[in-house]
Design an enzyme around this catalytic site. Structure first.
Site, PDB file in Angstrom:
ATOM      1  N   THR A 109      -2.089  -1.479   9.513  1.00 14.87           N
ATOM      2  CA  THR A 109      -0.705  -1.015   9.699  1.00 14.87           C
ATOM      3  C   THR A 109      -0.529  -0.600  11.161  1.00 14.87           C
ATOM      4  O   THR A 109      -1.256   0.258  11.667  1.00 14.87           O
ATOM      5  CB  THR A 109      -0.413   0.165   8.753  1.00 14.87           C
ATOM      6  OG1 THR A 109      -0.631  -0.295   7.414  1.00 14.87           O
ATOM      7  CG2 THR A 109       1.027   0.645   8.881  1.00 14.87           C
ATOM      8  N   TYR A 111      -5.471   2.352   8.866  1.00 15.29           N
ATOM      9  CA  TYR A 111      -4.911   2.758  10.159  1.00 15.29           C
ATOM     10  C   TYR A 111      -6.086   2.852  11.115  1.00 15.29           C
ATOM     11  O   TYR A 111      -7.234   2.886  10.694  1.00 15.29           O
ATOM     12  CB  TYR A 111      -4.271   4.150  10.061  1.00 15.29           C
ATOM     13  CG  TYR A 111      -3.026   4.236   9.226  1.00 15.29           C
ATOM     14  CD1 TYR A 111      -1.841   3.678   9.666  1.00 15.29           C
ATOM     15  CD2 TYR A 111      -3.014   4.913   8.006  1.00 15.29           C
ATOM     16  CE1 TYR A 111      -0.674   3.770   8.903  1.00 15.29           C
ATOM     17  CE2 TYR A 111      -1.860   5.009   7.249  1.00 15.29           C
ATOM     18  CZ  TYR A 111      -0.700   4.433   7.705  1.00 15.29           C
ATOM     19  OH  TYR A 111       0.438   4.528   6.965  1.00 15.29           O
ATOM     20  N   ASP A 154       8.247  -6.686   3.367  1.00 16.48           N
ATOM     21  CA  ASP A 154       8.515  -5.584   2.439  1.00 16.48           C
ATOM     22  C   ASP A 154       9.617  -4.690   2.976  1.00 16.48           C
ATOM     23  O   ASP A 154      10.005  -4.761   4.129  1.00 16.48           O
ATOM     24  CB  ASP A 154       7.246  -4.797   2.070  1.00 16.48           C
ATOM     25  CG  ASP A 154       6.770  -3.828   3.135  1.00 16.48           C
ATOM     26  OD1 ASP A 154       7.530  -3.432   4.019  1.00 16.48           O
ATOM     27  OD2 ASP A 154       5.576  -3.449   3.046  1.00 16.48           O
ATOM     28  N   GLY A 155      10.187  -3.880   2.058  1.00 16.94           N
ATOM     29  CA  GLY A 155      11.251  -2.947   2.429  1.00 16.94           C
ATOM     30  C   GLY A 155      12.531  -3.256   1.683  1.00 16.94           C
ATOM     31  O   GLY A 155      13.218  -4.225   2.001  1.00 16.94           O
ATOM     32  N   GLY A 156      12.829  -2.459   0.665  1.00 14.16           N
ATOM     33  CA  GLY A 156      14.121  -2.561  -0.012  1.00 14.16           C
ATOM     34  C   GLY A 156      14.204  -3.598  -1.110  1.00 14.16           C
ATOM     35  O   GLY A 156      15.281  -3.828  -1.654  1.00 14.16           O
ATOM     36  N   SER A 161      -3.984   1.418  -0.339  1.00 15.96           N
ATOM     37  CA  SER A 161      -3.827   2.254   0.855  1.00 15.96           C
ATOM     38  C   SER A 161      -5.124   2.992   1.151  1.00 15.96           C
ATOM     39  O   SER A 161      -5.780   3.485   0.239  1.00 15.96           O
ATOM     40  CB  SER A 161      -2.713   3.264   0.618  1.00 15.96           C
ATOM     41  OG  SER A 161      -2.792   4.308   1.557  1.00 15.96           O
ATOM     42  N   HIS A 179       7.933  -0.053   7.220  1.00 17.55           N
ATOM     43  CA  HIS A 179       7.209   1.015   6.530  1.00 17.55           C
ATOM     44  C   HIS A 179       8.128   1.721   5.515  1.00 17.55           C
ATOM     45  O   HIS A 179       8.078   2.939   5.350  1.00 17.55           O
ATOM     46  CB  HIS A 179       6.681   2.022   7.559  1.00 17.55           C
ATOM     47  CG  HIS A 179       5.430   2.741   7.146  1.00 17.55           C
ATOM     48  ND1 HIS A 179       4.229   2.609   7.792  1.00 17.55           N
ATOM     49  CD2 HIS A 179       5.200   3.638   6.141  1.00 17.55           C
ATOM     50  CE1 HIS A 179       3.328   3.386   7.225  1.00 17.55           C
ATOM     51  NE2 HIS A 179       3.890   4.015   6.215  1.00 17.55           N
ATOM     52  N   GLY A 216       6.988  -1.376  -2.703  1.00 15.93           N
ATOM     53  CA  GLY A 216       6.364  -0.068  -2.532  1.00 15.93           C
ATOM     54  C   GLY A 216       6.856   0.937  -3.547  1.00 15.93           C
ATOM     55  O   GLY A 216       6.259   1.129  -4.618  1.00 15.93           O
ATOM     56  N   PRO A 228       0.835  -1.215   0.000  1.00 12.27           N
ATOM     57  CA  PRO A 228       0.000   0.000   0.000  1.00 12.27           C
ATOM     58  C   PRO A 228       0.862   1.254   0.000  1.00 12.27           C
ATOM     59  O   PRO A 228       1.749   1.402   0.841  1.00 12.27           O
ATOM     60  CB  PRO A 228      -0.776  -0.115   1.316  1.00 12.27           C
ATOM     61  CG  PRO A 228       0.088  -0.950   2.212  1.00 12.27           C
ATOM     62  CD  PRO A 228       0.810  -1.912   1.294  1.00 12.27           C
ATOM     63  N   THR A 229       0.629   2.153  -0.935  1.00 15.79           N
ATOM     64  CA  THR A 229       1.319   3.448  -0.929  1.00 15.79           C
ATOM     65  C   THR A 229       0.272   4.527  -1.182  1.00 15.79           C
ATOM     66  O   THR A 229      -0.575   4.380  -2.067  1.00 15.79           O
ATOM     67  CB  THR A 229       2.408   3.527  -2.021  1.00 15.79           C
ATOM     68  OG1 THR A 229       1.862   3.123  -3.265  1.00 15.79           O
ATOM     69  CG2 THR A 229       3.605   2.641  -1.694  1.00 15.79           C
ATOM     70  N   LYS A 257       0.583  -5.277   9.594  1.00 16.66           N
ATOM     71  CA  LYS A 257       1.743  -4.791   8.826  1.00 16.66           C
ATOM     72  C   LYS A 257       2.603  -3.902   9.729  1.00 16.66           C
ATOM     73  O   LYS A 257       2.115  -2.909  10.283  1.00 16.66           O
ATOM     74  CB  LYS A 257       1.256  -3.981   7.623  1.00 16.66           C
ATOM     75  CG  LYS A 257       2.367  -3.310   6.814  1.00 16.66           C
ATOM     76  CD  LYS A 257       1.790  -2.714   5.530  1.00 16.66           C
ATOM     77  CE  LYS A 257       2.838  -2.053   4.665  1.00 16.66           C
ATOM     78  NZ  LYS A 257       3.252  -0.747   5.147  1.00 16.66           N
TER      79      LYS A 257
HETATM   80  C1  FMN Z   1       5.104   7.033  -0.859  1.00 15.03           C
HETATM   81  C2  FMN Z   1       4.777   5.938   0.118  1.00 15.03           C
HETATM   82  C3  FMN Z   1       3.523   5.902   0.693  1.00 15.03           C
HETATM   83  C4  FMN Z   1       3.209   4.880   1.592  1.00 15.03           C
HETATM   84  N1  FMN Z   1       1.936   4.830   2.100  1.00 15.03           N
HETATM   85  C5  FMN Z   1       1.625   3.825   2.940  1.00 15.03           C
HETATM   86  C6  FMN Z   1       0.307   3.710   3.433  1.00 15.03           C
HETATM   87  O1  FMN Z   1      -0.575   4.493   3.106  1.00 15.03           O
HETATM   88  N2  FMN Z   1       0.055   2.698   4.282  1.00 15.03           N
HETATM   89  C7  FMN Z   1       1.015   1.793   4.665  1.00 15.03           C
HETATM   90  O2  FMN Z   1       0.739   0.889   5.449  1.00 15.03           O
HETATM   91  N3  FMN Z   1       2.257   1.869   4.179  1.00 15.03           N
HETATM   92  C8  FMN Z   1       2.583   2.847   3.334  1.00 15.03           C
HETATM   93  N4  FMN Z   1       3.844   2.910   2.830  1.00 15.03           N
HETATM   94  C9  FMN Z   1       4.813   1.846   3.141  1.00 15.03           C
HETATM   95  C10 FMN Z   1       4.718   0.718   2.099  1.00 15.03           C
HETATM   96  O3  FMN Z   1       3.522   0.015   2.226  1.00 15.03           O
HETATM   97  C11 FMN Z   1       5.846  -0.299   2.256  1.00 15.03           C
HETATM   98  O4  FMN Z   1       5.901  -0.759   3.581  1.00 15.03           O
HETATM   99  C12 FMN Z   1       7.218   0.241   1.842  1.00 15.03           C
HETATM  100  O5  FMN Z   1       7.106   1.180   0.789  1.00 15.03           O
HETATM  101  C13 FMN Z   1       8.119  -0.913   1.414  1.00 15.03           C
HETATM  102  O6  FMN Z   1       9.394  -0.472   1.133  1.00 15.03           O
HETATM  103  P1  FMN Z   1       9.941  -0.152  -0.358  1.00 15.03           P
HETATM  104  O7  FMN Z   1       9.344   1.161  -0.738  1.00 15.03           O
HETATM  105  O8  FMN Z   1      11.402  -0.095  -0.151  1.00 15.03           O
HETATM  106  O9  FMN Z   1       9.496  -1.278  -1.259  1.00 15.03           O
HETATM  107  C14 FMN Z   1       4.178   3.918   1.945  1.00 15.03           C
HETATM  108  C15 FMN Z   1       5.450   3.964   1.355  1.00 15.03           C
HETATM  109  C16 FMN Z   1       5.757   4.964   0.447  1.00 15.03           C
HETATM  110  C17 FMN Z   1       7.127   4.976  -0.175  1.00 15.03           C
HETATM  111  C1  LIG Z   2      -7.289   9.763   8.730  1.00 13.30           C
HETATM  112  C2  LIG Z   2      -5.935   9.246   9.054  1.00 13.30           C
HETATM  113  C3  LIG Z   2      -4.796  10.061   8.529  1.00 13.30           C
HETATM  114  C4  LIG Z   2      -3.491   9.354   8.692  1.00 13.30           C
HETATM  115  C5  LIG Z   2      -2.402  10.120   8.110  1.00 13.30           C
HETATM  116  C6  LIG Z   2      -1.221   9.274   7.822  1.00 13.30           C
HETATM  117  C7  LIG Z   2      -1.087   9.121   6.392  1.00 13.30           C
HETATM  118  C8  LIG Z   2       0.131   8.406   5.964  1.00 13.30           C
HETATM  119  C9  LIG Z   2       0.163   8.422   4.465  1.00 13.30           C
HETATM  120  C10 LIG Z   2       0.995   7.506   3.780  1.00 13.30           C
HETATM  121  C11 LIG Z   2       2.039   6.791   4.503  1.00 13.30           C
HETATM  122  O1  LIG Z   2       1.820   5.883   5.259  1.00 13.30           O
HETATM  123  C12 LIG Z   2       3.399   7.135   4.214  1.00 13.30           C
HETATM  124  O2  LIG Z   2       4.297   6.385   4.605  1.00 13.30           O
HETATM  125  O3  LIG Z   2       3.637   8.182   3.614  1.00 13.30           O
END
Ligand code: FMN
Ligand SMILES: CCCCCCCCCCC(=O)C(=O)O
Length: 364
Positions: A157, A131, A284-286, A108, A253, A307, A79-80, A229
Site C-alpha cells: 500500500t 506497509y 477499489d472504493g465505493g 491486511s 484507500h 472493503g 485488505p481491512t 495499491k
Molecule cells: C476499516 C478499514 C480498514 C482498512 N485497512 C486497510 C489496511 O490495513 N490496508 C490497506 O491497504 N487498506 C486498508 N483499507 C482500505 C481498503 O483496502 C480499501 O482500499 C477500501 O476499503 C475500499 O473502499 P470501500 O470500503 O468503499 O470498498 C481499510 C479500509 C477500511 C474501511
Molecule cells: C507497524 C505499522 C503501523 C501502521 C499503522 C497504520 C495502520 C492502518 C490500519 C488500517 C488502515 O489502513 C485503515 O485505513 O484504517
C-alpha cells in the site's frame, strides 16, 4: 417475520445498529471533510449504461483469473485491518467466506488474527498486504511469514506514508486492539494524548521517507509478485510498470487518506490508458452494487475489491454474512451482465457505459 438484508447497503444499516459507535465510526469513516468518501459512491451513480439487446444470455460466465489464479468472479476482498472490532472471529471468518465464494482475499498486515491462523483456517489463494515501516526488519519478517504460509503475492500500500486525518476517530479517542502480526516484533508506546491511538501508532511506525527505490528493495527480499495499491494517476501508473510490478490497484484507500483525491472510478481510465495492458488493474472504493462492478470492468479494470461491505457482513452475521455479501455482489453482477447483453467478461466493453466525460464531449 423480518427479512434479512437484500443488498449491501442494508448490511451496513444492520452493522451500524450492532456495532459500538466508536467501531462503526472507524469502519465507515473517511478523511477530513469526507468529500472523497461521498464521491466514491456518487461517481459510480453518474455512469450510465448503453445496454445491448437480443443477445443470448442464457449462460453467463463470470469466471476469471488474476496472476494465473482462478476466481469465480472478478470480485475480491480488500485488505481491512482490525476486524476483531467487528466480530471475534475476525479475519479467519473472512478468509473462510472468501474461500467458500472461490475468490481471493488480501489479508491486511494490521489483522487481529495472525498470518498463521488465517493460513491454517482453510485452503485458498490469498495475498498479503504490507506497509513499509521505519523498522525494516519487521517488513522482512512479515514477508517471510506470508511466503512460508502460502500467500501468493504482496500488496504494497503506497498511499499511506502517514495516516489520513480521520476526525471521527480523533473525537472518539479511538482505542486499537493489538495488531496480532506484530506481537513480539514491535513494541511501541502508541497511546495518543487525547486523540486516536491509531494515529499515534501510525506516526510512530510508518516510514514516510518511502520512495520508488524501495520497490526495488522489496523485490530484493521476496520472490512473490508485488502489486501496488493506491495508484491514482497515469504518471504513477507508468512508474509502477517501469518498476516491474505485477499489478496495480487503483484506490484512494476507501477515502480514508487524502481527502479531495478523485473517486477511484474517476481515476481508472487514465491509469488503464497509461498501462495499456502491461499489467492487470484492480479497482477499489465505493463498490456497493453489481452494476458498479460492471462499470469498473467496462472502464478497463480486470477485477475489483470490496472493503467496508465485507466488514459490515462480518459485523452483522459473521462468516455467513461475509459470504452473503460476496454472493449478493456476484449475483448482481451476473444479472447486470445479462441485462447489458454480455454473456462473458470479454463481452463487456467501453461502449457499454457512458461517463460524464462522454456526455460533455458529445455536447462540444
Ligand atoms: C476499516 C478499514 C480498514 C482498512 N485497512 C486497510 C489496511 O490495513 N490496508 C490497506 O491497504 N487498506 C486498508 N483499507 C482500505 C481498503 O483496502 C480499501 O482500499 C477500501 O476499503 C475500499 O473502499 P470501500 O470500503 O468503499 O470498498 C481499510 C479500509 C477500511 C474501511
Ligand atoms: C507497524 C505499522 C503501523 C501502521 C499503522 C497504520 C495502520 C492502518 C490500519 C488500517 C488502515 O489502513 C485503515 O485505513 O484504517
Amino acid at each position: 417475520m423480518e427479512s434479512g438484508p437484500v443488498n449491501l447497503n442494508e448490511f451496513e444499516e444492520l452493522a451500524r445498529k450492532i456495532l459500538l459507535k466508536m467501531n462503526y465510526d472507524f469502519f465507515s469513516g473517511g478523511a477530513e471533510d469526507r468529500y472523497t468518501l461521498s464521491e466514491n459512491i456518487k461517481a459510480f451513480q453518474r455512469i450510465l449504461f448503453r445496454p445491448r439487446v437480443l443477445i443470448d444470455v442464457s449462460k453467463i460466465d463470470m469466471s476469471t483469473s488474476l496472476l494465473g489464479f482462478k476466481m469465480a468472479a472478478p470480485i475480491m476482498v480488500a485488505p481491512t485491518g482490525l476486524l476483531k472490532l467487528a466480530n471475534h472471529e475476525g479475519e479467519v471468518a473472512v478468509a473462510r467466506a472468501a474461500a467458500a465464494c472461490n475468490t481471493i482475499m488480501v489479508l491486511s498486515f494490521s489483522s487481529n488474527r495472525t498470518i498463521e491462523e488465517v493460513a491454517s483456517s482453510c485452503d485458498a489463494v490469498r495475498f498479503f498486504q504490507l506497509y513499509i515501516y521505519k523498522q525494516r526488519d519487521v517488513c522482512i519478517t512479515l514477508v517471510k511469514r506470508a511466503e512460508s504460509n502460502g500467500f501468493k503475492a504482496i500488496v504494497l500500500t503506497v498511499d499511506t506514508p502517514r495516516l489520513g486525518r480521520r476526525e471521527a476517530d480523533i473525537k472518539n479517542k479511538f482505542v486499537i486492539p493489538k495488531f496480532a502480526n506484530l506481537e513480539g516484533l514491535l513494541s511501541v508506546n502508541a497511546k495518543s494524548k487525547g486523540g486516536s491511538d491509531l494515529e499515534a501508532f501510525a506516526s510512530a511506525t510508518l516510514d514516510d521517507s518511502v520512495s520508488w527505490k524501495d520497490i526495488e528493495w522489496l523485490r530484493s527480499i521476496t520472490k512473490l509478485p508485488i502489486l501496488l495499491k493506491g495508484i491514482l494517476t497515469a504518471e504513477d501508473a507508468r512508474k509502477a510498470v517501469e518498476a516491474r510490478v505485477a499489478g496495480i490497484i487503483v484506490s484512494n484507500h476507501g477515502a480514508r487518506q487524502l481527502d479531495y483525491a478523485p473517486a477511484s472510478i474517476s481515476a481508472l481510465e487514465e491509469v488503464v490508458r497509461a498501462v495499456s495492458g502491461a499489467v492487470p488493474i484492480i479497482l477499489d472504493g465505493g463498490i456497493r452494487r453489481g452494476t458498479d462492478v460492471f462499470k469498473a470492468l467496462a472502464l478497463g479494470a480486470n477485477a475489483v475489491m470490496i472493503g467496508r461491505p465485507i466488514v459490515y457482513g462480518l459485523a452483522a452475521k459473521g462468516e455467513n454474512g461475509v459470504r452473503q455479501v460476496i454472493e449478493m455482489l456476484q449475483n448482481e453482477l451476473e444479472l447486470t451482465m445479462a441485462l447489458n447483453g454480455c454473456p462473458g467478461l470479454k463481452d463487456i466493453t467501453r461502449n457499454h457505459v457512458q461517463t460524464e466525460h462522454d456526455r460533455l464531449r458529445s455536447m462540444l
